[in-house]
Design a protein around this motif. Structure first.
Motif, PDB file in Angstrom:
ATOM      1  N   UNK A 109      11.851   2.834   3.515  1.00  0.00           N
ATOM      2  CA  UNK A 109      11.229   4.037   2.950  1.00  0.00           C
ATOM      3  C   UNK A 109      11.815   4.391   1.593  1.00  0.00           C
ATOM      4  N   UNK A 133       3.612   3.963  12.763  1.00  0.00           N
ATOM      5  CA  UNK A 133       3.509   2.517  12.608  1.00  0.00           C
ATOM      6  C   UNK A 133       4.265   1.841  13.745  1.00  0.00           C
ATOM      7  N   UNK A 160       0.822  -1.204   0.000  1.00  0.00           N
ATOM      8  CA  UNK A 160       0.000   0.000   0.000  1.00  0.00           C
ATOM      9  C   UNK A 160       0.863   1.265   0.000  1.00  0.00           C
ATOM     10  N   UNK A 161       2.125   1.113   0.346  1.00  0.00           N
ATOM     11  CA  UNK A 161       3.018   2.267   0.289  1.00  0.00           C
ATOM     12  C   UNK A 161       3.825   2.320  -1.010  1.00  0.00           C
ATOM     13  N   UNK A 169      17.570  -2.551  10.865  1.00  0.00           N
ATOM     14  CA  UNK A 169      17.404  -2.000   9.512  1.00  0.00           C
ATOM     15  C   UNK A 169      17.584  -0.488   9.532  1.00  0.00           C
ATOM     16  N   UNK A 170      17.212   0.124  10.646  1.00  0.00           N
ATOM     17  CA  UNK A 170      17.350   1.574  10.744  1.00  0.00           C
ATOM     18  C   UNK A 170      18.750   1.986  11.224  1.00  0.00           C
ATOM     19  N   UNK A 192      -3.476  -2.910   8.595  1.00  0.00           N
ATOM     20  CA  UNK A 192      -2.898  -2.031   7.585  1.00  0.00           C
ATOM     21  C   UNK A 192      -3.896  -0.926   7.250  1.00  0.00           C
ATOM     22  N   UNK A 226       3.981  -8.835  12.183  1.00  0.00           N
ATOM     23  CA  UNK A 226       5.312  -9.192  12.657  1.00  0.00           C
ATOM     24  C   UNK A 226       5.384  -9.306  14.178  1.00  0.00           C
ATOM     25  N   UNK A 247      13.724  -4.465  12.814  1.00  0.00           N
ATOM     26  CA  UNK A 247      13.409  -3.111  12.344  1.00  0.00           C
ATOM     27  C   UNK A 247      14.436  -2.106  12.849  1.00  0.00           C
ATOM     28  N   UNK A 306       0.449  -0.743  10.494  1.00  0.00           N
ATOM     29  CA  UNK A 306       1.293  -0.275   9.397  1.00  0.00           C
ATOM     30  C   UNK A 306       0.474   0.350   8.289  1.00  0.00           C
ATOM     31  N   UNK A 307       1.112   0.630   7.182  1.00  0.00           N
ATOM     32  CA  UNK A 307       0.433   1.243   6.048  1.00  0.00           C
ATOM     33  C   UNK A 307       0.466   2.752   6.140  1.00  0.00           C
ATOM     34  N   UNK A 308      -0.673   3.405   5.824  1.00  0.00           N
ATOM     35  CA  UNK A 308      -0.703   4.865   5.801  1.00  0.00           C
ATOM     36  C   UNK A 308      -1.038   5.391   7.196  1.00  0.00           C
ATOM     37  N   UNK A 355       8.253   1.917  15.498  1.00  0.00           N
ATOM     38  CA  UNK A 355       9.164   1.713  14.374  1.00  0.00           C
ATOM     39  C   UNK A 355       9.621   3.025  13.752  1.00  0.00           C
ATOM     40  N   UNK A 356       8.727   4.007  13.745  1.00  0.00           N
ATOM     41  CA  UNK A 356       9.041   5.269  13.062  1.00  0.00           C
ATOM     42  C   UNK A 356      10.249   5.958  13.693  1.00  0.00           C
TER      43      UNK A 356
END
Lengths: 165, 621
Positions: free
Chosen positions: A151, B388, A98-99, B39-40, B456, B228, B36, B382-384, B72-73
Motif C-alpha cells: 500500500x 481483496x 490499477x492502484x 509481507x504484512x 481485477x 496468485x 502476503x 484485487x484492484x479497486x 489479504x486486507x
C-alpha cells in the motif's frame, strides 16, 4: 570492465567464485536440460552472469557459448551486468498498476535519479519493474531486496529509501 | 517406507492436531504465513507467539504456520481453537496484540474481543467470531483450497490427517489406470490454467500415446499479472499437488514428473522442496509406492522469468534447457512432449482438484458448478475492491456476487467501471454484464476468458485505454519473438495505444488498432499471440467512447498524464503550502495563507500534490 576488478582483493573474490561455481556445476553435467538450473546456480554465486562464468559453463556442460547467451538473454531473471547493492523492484502486476504503481515507479526513478532497469552511479540501487509478486491484496507493492512494502503512495518513497542509507 | 497401516496410525494420531471442531483436546494457534501474510508482518507475530508460549510454559499448545487464510486486507491473521470452543479469528495482528492473545486467550481462556471484531463496511458494525461467518467466506466453496490456511504445509503428518494420500492409496489398491482416467473424464473437470480443455481427455490421450517413457508436468509458472492462486496452493498445500501428480503418473503410465515453478515464488519452491524430501522419506514418492510395482519420482525445475513459458510447448523447451519458445501444435505434448516423449501437462489448480474427485466421486464433483463447467474456480480478487483476497466459488456464480458480496464493493464510494478477468489474454467486463454467471463459455461469449483466475476490479478513475496499453506493453515485452504477428504486431498495437493515450491519435488509428488486432488473433503461432489483442478488442467493444475521447484530447478518467492538468481551485485553497512542499518539480508557488498556483509548464502531473491536499483544492482538468 570495471576498474576495481584489477584490485587484488576483488580478484581473489572472483577467483573464489570461480572455484565455487566449478564445484557446483558438476551436479548439472549429467542432468538433462541442466543449462537453466546451472545458470541459476552461477547467478546465485556471482549475483549476475559474468563472462568468465559463462565460459566456465560452456566448458563444464559442453554447450556452445552462443547457445548460453541465447538462453541467458531470453529470460528476464538472468542478468549479464552486475546489479546494485540493493535491488528495488516495483510490482507492475495488474492489481498494482490499477492502484497506481506507475506513479510509484516514476517517483523512484526521480528520487534515485536512475532509469528503470539501470543501476545508480554509486552502485547502491538497481531500479527495476517486476511482474506480479502475488501480494495483490497489498497493492501497490514494492520490494527492496527481500522486504516487501505494501500500500505504498509516492510520498512514502523518500522515507522507505532512508531505511537503506 | 510407510505402509497403509502406518499411514492410518498417523492419520488417527494427528487428526486431533488439526481438528477445528469443539472436541479438540489442546489449544491450537494458527498463523497465516503465505507471502502476503509475511509481507504484512506475520513472521514477527509468529515469533512472538512461539516465544510467549515458551515463556509462559503452557503445555500442549500446537502452533502451526499455515498458507494463505484468504482475506489479504486483514493480514496478519491468527486463529485460535481452544478445547470445547469455536474457532476465533484475530485480524491485523501485531507482535504486541499476539502477546496479549497468548496471555489472555490461551492462558486464561478469555477471548480478546477487541482484536477479533471484524468491522463490516456497512454501518451496522457487525461482530464476527470467525472468518467462516463473514460474507467473504459464506458464498465460497472450497475444494482446491480445502487445506489452505488449515494445515501446516510443512507437515506431511497434518496433510495425512486431513485424508492426505487416501486417494493415492485408493487408486493404487483398487483401481486400474484406465478407471482413474475414466473417473476424471466423467467428472467433467476442465483445465484450470485458463483454456478449459477437458482434463480427462488430456489424460486419456497421454495414456493411449505410444512410448515406454512418459512424463507428468505440473505447470506452476503462474505468470498472469494479478493472479496468485497457484502460489497460494503451493505455499499452503504442496502435498495435494504431489499426490495428484503421482496419481496422474499411475493413470497415464509415467514414472517421472516435473514441477515447473516460477523462481519469483521462493517460498513455494522451498515448501515444495521440503514436501518432496518428506514424501520420499515416507515412501510416497520413489520406488514401489505402497509396496506396489508403481514407481514415481518428482523433480522441481525453476522458471527464469518468461511469461510465454506458461504455454505448454514453451514450458517444455524451457525444461529441456532451451529458450522458451512455443512450437506449432500438433503434435500435442500428449504424443510428443518433453524430449519427444508423451507428456501430460496440467496446471496447479487442476491438480488440486484431483484427490477430491477420487475420494468423493464424479457425481459429487458434477453436483457443484454448472453442467458444462463443473466444480469451483479460485480467483485472485484485487484492484479497486474493499476485500481483496483469494476466493473459491462454484462455477456459475454471478460476477456481481463476487464483487459486491464477497469483495464488499468498491472503496471510497467510487463507481464500478469494469472487471478484468483472464489477465493479458482476457478482457474487461462492463457494469451492464455484472449478472453474467462465471464459467468458461459465458466469459468467452462476453469477450473475456477465465484465464488462470485474476479478477481485477476497476473504478471510474481507471482509464480503459490505459489499461489496454498496460497489457499490450506486457505481452509485447513477453513475446518469445518466434512469430512475426506476435513479435512485431503486439509492438505496433502498443505504439498505437501510446499514441492515443498521449493525445496524438486519430480516428484512423482506432480503426488500425482494431484491424491489426484481428490479424494478430488469426495468425499468431501460440496462445500468447492469439489472445494478446483481447484487451484491445474487449475495451473497444465496451468502452469505445473512451478511445474517441482520447482522440479529442480528453481522458474521461483523468488517468492519462499527458491529457490532464492539475489546477488549484482558488476558492478552496487556504495557502497551507503543503502541496508546494511535496511537489518534486517545484512547480507550485505562492505566499502563505494565500491561494497557491501550479505552473503548468513545469508540472509533471505526478499527483503528489493532490494526494496531500486536505482541502480538495486541487482539481484535475
Amino acid at each position: 570492465m570495471m576498474d576495481n576488478q584489477n584490485c587484488c582483493c576483488n580478484y581473489a573474490e572472483s577467483n573464489n567464485s570461480l572455484i565455487m561455481a566449478k564445484e557446483e556445476l558438476r551436479a548439472f553435467k549429467e542432468m538433462e536440460g541442466g543449462l537453466i538450473p546451472a545458470l541459476h546456480k552461477v547467478q546465485d554465486i556471482y549475483g549476475y552472469l559474468p563472462e568468465e562464468a559463462l565460459k566456465l559453463i560452456s566448458e563444464e556442460l559442453d554447450v556452445p557459448i552462443t547457445d548460453i547467451y541465447g538462453v541467458a538473454s531470453f529470460y528476464s531473471l538472468f542478468s549479464l551486468v552486475p546489479k546494485g547493492k540493493h535491488v528495488v523492484s516495483v510490482c507492475l502486476g495488474t492489481a498494482c498498476y490499477v492502484n497506481g504503481a506507475q506513479k510509484i515507479l516514476d517517483r523512484l526513478s526521480e528520487e534515485l535519479e536512475v532509469k528503470v532497469g539501470k543501476t545508480t552511479r554509486d552502485g547502491k540501487f538497481t531500479l527495476q519493474s517486476t511482474r506480479c509478486i502475488g501480494a495483490c491484496g497489498l497493492a501497490p507493492v514494492i520490494m527492496i531486496d527481500e522486504k516487501v512494502y505494501g500500500r505504498v503512495i509516492p510520498n512514502d518513497i523518500p522515507k522507505i529509501l532512508k531505511d537503506f542509507e | 517406507m510407510k505402509s497403509i497401516e502406518e499411514l492410518n496410525e498417523i492419520r488417527q494420531s494427528t487428526k486431533m492436531l488439526v481438528n477445528q471442531g469443539q472436541d479438540r483436546t489442546n489449544p491450537r494457534i494458527v498463523v497465516g504465513m503465505a507471502t502476503c501474510g509475511i509481507a504484512a508482518g506475520a513472521n514477527l507475530v509468529l515469533d512472538t507467539i512461539m516465544e510467549e508460549v515458551r515463556n509462559l510454559n503452557i503445555a500442549d499448545v500446537t502452533v502451526a504456520q499455515t498458507g494463505c487464510i484468504g482475506v489479504c486486507r486483514l493480514e496478519p491473521i491468527v486463529e485460535v481453537i481452544m478445547p470445547g470452543e469455536d474457532k476465533i479469528t484475530y485480524v491485523e495482528m501485531t507482535p504486541e496484540k499476539a502477546k496479549k492473545v497468548v496471555n489472555q486467550h490461551i492462558k486464561e481462556g478469555k477471548v480478546v474481543e477487541e482484536y477479533n471484531i471484524l468491522l463490516s463496511q456497512d454501518e451496522e458494525h457487525k461482530i464476527y467470531k470467525s472468518l467462516n461467518d463473514v460474507d467473504f467466506y459464506k458464498k465460497q466453496f472450497r475444494v482446491a483450497l480445502k487445506n489452505c490456511g488449515v494445515i501446516d504445509p510443512e507437515s506431511i503428518d497434518e496433510y495425512i490427517a486431513v485424508d492426505g494420500y487416501k486417494a493415492l492409496e485408493k487408486v493404487l489398491s483398487e483401481m486400474k489406470p484406465k478407471e482413474v482416467v475414466d473417473l476424471i473424464k466423467q467428472s467433467g473437470l476442465r483445465g484450470r490454467g485458463g483454456g478449459g480443455f477437458p482434463t480427462g481427455l488430456k489424460w486419456e490421450f497421454t495414456a493411449k500415446a505410444q512410448g515406454d517413457q512418459k512424463y507428468v508436468i505440473c505447470n506452476a509458472d503462474e505468470g498472469d499479472p494479478g493472479a496468485f492462486m497457484d502460489r497460494s496452493i503451493l505455499e499452503g498445500d504442496p502435498y495435494t499437488v504431489l499426490e495428484a501428480m503421482t496419481i496422474a503418473g499411475y493413470a497415464i503410465g509415467a514414472n517421472k514428473g516435473y514441477i515447473y515453478v516460477r523462481a519469483e515464488y521462493p517460498m513455494a519452491v522451498k515448501r515444495l522442496d521440503k514436501a518432496i524430501i518428506k514424501a520420499k522419506e515416507y515412501g510416497l514418492l520413489g520406488q514401489k509406492i505402497f509396496r506396489t510395482n508403481f514407481d514415481f519420482d518428482l523433480e522441481i525445475r525453476l522458471g527464469a522469468g518468461a511469461f510465454v513459458c506458461g504455454e505448454e510447448t514453451a514450458l517444455i523447451h524451457s525444461i529441456e534447457g532451451e529458450r522458451g519458445v512455443s512450437t506449432q501444435k500438433p503434435p500435442f505434448p500428449a504424443n510428443s512432449g518433453l524430449w519427444g516423449k508423451p507428456t501430460l501437462i496440467n496446471n496447479v489448480e487442476t491438480f488440486a482438484n484431483i484427490t477430491q474427485i477420487i475420494l468423493k466421486g464424479h457425481e459429487w464433483f458434477k453436483s457443484i458448478g454448472t453442467e458444462k463447467s463443473p466444480g469451483t474456480k479460485v480467483f485472485a480478487l484485487g484492484g479497486k475492491i474493499n476485500n481483496p483476497g483469494l476466493v473459491e466459488i462454484p462455477m456459475g456464480t454471478p460476477l456481481r456476487d463476487v464483487i459486491y458480496e464477497i469483495g464488499d464493493g468498491i472503496p471510497n464510494n467510487k463507481k464500478f467501471k469494469a472487471v478484468q478477468t483472464g489477465g493479458p489474454s482476457g478482457g474487461c467486463i462492463p457494469a451492464e454484464l455484472l449478472d453474467s454467471p462465471i464459467d468458461y463459455d459465458t466469459l468467452i461469449a462476453i469477450g473475456s476468458m477465465m484465464g488462470s483466475g485474476g479478477m481485477i476490479v476497476m473504478d471510474e478513475d481507471n482509464c480503459m485505454v490505459d489499461v489496454a496499453k498496460f497489457f499490450l506493453e506486457f505481452v509485447a515485452d513477453e513475446s518469445c519473438g518466434k512469430c512475426t504477428p506476435c513479435r512485431i504486431g503486439t509492438r505496433r498495437l502498443f505504439e498505437l495505444l501510446e499514441k492515443i493515450t498521449s493525445g496524438n491519435g486519430s480516428t484512423a488509428d482506432i480503426d488500425k488498432l482494431e484491424n491489426l488486432s484481428r490479424e494478430i488473433k488469426a495468425t499468431a503461432l501460440c496462445g500468447l499471440g492469439q489472445t494478446a489483442p483481447n484487451p484491445v478488442l474487449s475495451t473497444l467493444r465496451y468502452f469505445r467512447n473512451e478511445y474517441s475521447a482520447h482522440v479529442n484530447k480528453e481522458c474521461p478518467a483523468g488517468a492519462c498524464q499527458s491529457l490532464i492538468s492539475y489546477v488549484i481551485n482558488h476558492s478552496k485553497c487556504i495557502g497551507c503550502s503543503v502541496c508546494s512542499k511535496v511537489c518534486p518539480a517545484d512547480a507550485i508557488f505562492g505566499e502563505l495563507k494565500k491561494p497557491y498556483t501550479i505552473d503548468q509548464s513545469i508540472c509533471v502531473t505526478c499527483g503528489a500534490c493532490i494526494s496531500k491536499c486536505k482541502f480538495n483544492a486541487i482539481e484535475i482538468h
